[in-house]
Design an enzyme around this catalytic site. Structure first.
Site, PDB file in Angstrom:
ATOM      1  CB  CYS A  85     -11.774   4.161 -42.393  1.00 28.19           C
ATOM      2  SG  CYS A  85     -12.104   5.051 -43.931  1.00 28.19           S
ATOM      3  CB  THR A  86     -10.574   3.751 -37.192  1.00 28.04           C
ATOM      4  OG1 THR A  86      -9.366   3.967 -37.947  1.00 28.04           O
ATOM      5  CG2 THR A  86     -10.256   2.976 -35.928  1.00 28.04           C
TER       6      THR A  86
END
Length: 161
Positions: A54-55
């Site tokens: 996600c990052t």
């Protein structure tokens, strides 16, 4: 998992709390999809703040904000974490797009991306300026994400249609 909106259909309106990092300020407000009419909107559903994939995904999209702007598009990240978590996530990674809190996963369910165990499937929905769903991708496993190049290619098609 509910059914996902169909391509070519007008998507359901929604309002979620969220915020966006502008300079040093994290500006909190409610985001309503219909208020973005006239511009394309990229809805990027992701499982969680401060997780590896996600990052990487949101940093990639954040680095392309000028490109999205040139295509007259907004990018909204949506996950089940609250606005406080989103603020911490945005500050830690310099994320410049609005991050919306779907804490009850109502919008994830409406878009067919709520999933037992992981909470939310990684998915991208491209909404045209007219509120019509133009393209979508829902990940089966969620270990990868749609690239900035893929999104800009599809957004270019929407803009030039």
């Amino acid at each position: 998992m509910g059914s996902s909106p169909q391509l070519g259909s007008t998507v359901q309106d929604f309002t979620l709390p969220g915020g966006a990092l502008t300079g040093e300020t994290f500006e909190r407000r409610d985001y309503t999809l219909s208020a973005a009419r006239g511009r394309a909107v990229v809805l990027a559903f992701y499982p969680g703040d401060n997780t590896a994939v996600c990052t990487k995904q949101l940093c990639s999209y954040s680095s392309g904000m000028e490109t999205f702007g040139e295509l007259d598009a907004e990018v909204w990240g949506i996950s089940p974490q609250g606005v406080d978590s989103h603020e911490s996530f945005a500050r830690a990674h310099g994320l410049r797009m609005p991050l919306l809190a779907d804490t009850g996963r109502e919008i994830a369910r409406a878009y067919g991306v709520a999933a037992p165990g992981i909470g939310v499937r990684r998915a991208v929905f491209l909404i045209g300026p007219d509120g019509v769903l133009r393209w979508k991708h829902v990940a089966v496993l969620g270990a990868t994400f749609q690239s900035l190049d893929t999104l800009t290619e599809h957004l270019s098609g929407i803009k030039n249609a």
